[in-house]
Design an enzyme around this catalytic site. Structure first.
Site, PDB file in Angstrom:
ATOM      1  N   LYS A 184      19.595 -13.737  69.130  1.00  0.00           N
ATOM      2  CA  LYS A 184      19.914 -15.051  68.576  1.00  0.00           C
ATOM      3  C   LYS A 184      19.654 -16.140  69.603  1.00  0.00           C
ATOM      4  O   LYS A 184      19.986 -15.999  70.783  1.00  0.00           O
ATOM      5  CB  LYS A 184      21.377 -15.080  68.126  1.00  0.00           C
ATOM      6  CG  LYS A 184      21.807 -16.379  67.450  1.00  0.00           C
ATOM      7  CD  LYS A 184      23.258 -16.283  66.981  1.00  0.00           C
ATOM      8  CE  LYS A 184      23.735 -17.568  66.320  1.00  0.00           C
ATOM      9  NZ  LYS A 184      25.120 -17.458  65.801  1.00  0.00           N
ATOM     10  N   SER A 202      25.934 -18.522  61.172  1.00  0.00           N
ATOM     11  CA  SER A 202      24.810 -19.155  61.839  1.00  0.00           C
ATOM     12  C   SER A 202      23.744 -18.178  62.330  1.00  0.00           C
ATOM     13  O   SER A 202      22.638 -18.591  62.698  1.00  0.00           O
ATOM     14  CB  SER A 202      25.321 -19.954  63.037  1.00  0.00           C
ATOM     15  OG  SER A 202      25.973 -19.101  63.982  1.00  0.00           O
ATOM     16  N   SER A 257      29.921 -16.040  61.464  1.00  0.00           N
ATOM     17  CA  SER A 257      28.487 -16.090  61.724  1.00  0.00           C
ATOM     18  C   SER A 257      27.816 -14.741  61.890  1.00  0.00           C
ATOM     19  O   SER A 257      26.593 -14.663  61.958  1.00  0.00           O
ATOM     20  CB  SER A 257      28.206 -16.948  62.967  1.00  0.00           C
ATOM     21  OG  SER A 257      28.600 -18.276  62.754  1.00  0.00           O
TER      22      SER A 257
END
Length: 413
Positions: A49, A118, A142
């Protein structure tokens, strides 16, 4: 077998134009050959990420306000995975600063629906078959929410057990590094590297003791999500599990409020340097609004919230002392249509606040082909035990559910 780095890179290069899971992808020539002395993840290609540093790759945190210079060093978790033989092939898309403003990623199951956030790019890349393992982070929902929307296994460990050096930390008491995979066994392989120090205990041979929290006091489940929860309970009972339903509605509401306030207060302080820089105007309106709300929370109020949080944390450890794990919703329903929002994290925030390990398990599909599933949660530091229970029971429950739905649709088993 998991995809090696070169196979993962080739699949990503071929498929990402439609999914847009990658914020930055390495060049094939820069990927190393498989190691001669393989580790636990020898040669496996992984995604990271874009709030976590990878040496030689930029960390942009999904924001135009950040610089594009490559990181000099790996984050601690990436260094651990490299030592086990894993090969980062690129950085996956994140919502801006891992908050709410979504990136361009599409849901591989239904491209017109959100992949969640996210950690949208990480979940989507795994779901699309580009990679088998991807790192994400969770502040509210997330990890678990995009795992639910994309139909992959998502694991958020106990808070504080994965070192965060090299991660862009904004919410100091909430941000947790986790990972996505296609199977529980793959998730266990990552846990053996990132949560070392003792042999991973297997789940007991007996049927589990389960606490069911439907969380009706804090959110409404749509029919598909409700069916997934009910079906999982029924399958567990059929296989001998004991299921109890504690009444914790008031606590849930309180914990949800504490999480919201804590997140905004810590996010505001974490973003304060950027907010006072010339790049402040490049932040999205939703992020600027969150910063303003957070700065309005006084220090004394923040301290009182954390005192209430600590008291409830101690009480909940005792309340669930007899349960092997908690069965609870992952999301209000399947992935919503549209890409303007990442969906609701209402059923994940309590566990982020408490810091307990949480695991999303996909169990079924809706009539539109969208994934649904359930969330399993355990007490702090029962990470390996939780994964052990899932390794033993998830495939059985999902297989039972698949057979049931096939029978309902065709009348044959």
């Amino acid at each position: 077998m998991m995809l090696d780095a070169h196979a993962a890179w080739s699949r990503s290069k071929a498929r990402d134009a439609d999914i847009q899971a990658w914020a930055w992808l390495a060049e094939a020539a820069d990927l190393p050959l498989p190691p001669a002395a393989p580790g636990a993840l020898a040669g496996v290609g992984i995604g990271v990420k874009d709030v976590i540093d990878v040496a030689g790759m930029p960390t942009r945190s999904g924001s135009p306000a950040t610089a594009a210079e490559p990181a000099r060093w790996d984050a601690a978790c990436v260094a651990q995975l490299r030592a086990a033989g894993a090969v980062p092939i690129g950085k996956t898309v994140t919502a801006e600063f891992a908050y709410a403003s979504p990136g361009p990623t599409r849901n591989p199951r239904q491209p017109a629906h959100t992949p969640g956030g996210s950690s949208s790019g990480s979940a989507a890349a795994v779901a699309a078959g580009m990679i088998d393992i991807a790192l994400g982070t969770q502040t509210g929902g997330s990890m678990i929410r995009p795992a639910a929307f994309c139909g992959v296994v998502g694991f958020k460990p106990t808070f504080g057990r994965i070192h965060r050096q090299g991660m862009s930390v904004l919410c100091d008491s909430l941000d947790t590094i986790g990972w996505f995979s296609n199977t529980v066994a793959q998730s266990q392989a990552v846990a053996s590297v990132l949560l070392p120090g003792r042999a991973a205990p297997e789940a007991p041979a007996r049927a589990p003791r389960v606490a069911l929290l439907a969380c009706d006091a804090i959110g409404r489940l749509d029919p598909d999500a409700r069916q997934a929860l009910d079906d999982s309970e029924a399958r567990l009972r059929e296989h001998g599990a004991t299921v109890v339903r504690p009444d914790l509605d008031d606590d849930l509401k309180t914990l949800l409020h504490i999480h919201t306030q804590t997140m905004h207060a810590e996010l505001a302080l974490g973003l304060l340097p950027l907010a006072r820089s010339p790049q402040a105007g490049l932040m999205s309106p939703v992020l600027r609004d969150a910063l303003k709300r957070g700065l309005d929370i006084g220090h004394a109020d923040y301290v009182r919230l954390q005192q209430a949080r600590e008291r409830l944390s101690r009480e909940w450890v005792l309340r669930f002392g007899d349960a092997d794990f908690i069965l609870t919703p992952s999301a209000p329903g399947p992935a919503p249509q549209g890409l303007q929002s990442t969906g609701s994290s209402v059923f994940n925030r309590v566990w982020s606040l408490l810091g307990w390990p949480a695991l999303h398990l996909p169990t079924a599909r809706t009539a539109l082909g969208l994934p649904v599933g359930v969330q399993w949660v355990a007490r702090p530091d029962d990470d390996h035990v939780l994964l052990g229970w899932a390794a033993r029971w998830h495939a059985r429950i999902a297989a039972d559910e698949s057979r049931r739905r096939r029978y309902e649709n065709t009348g044959t088993d």
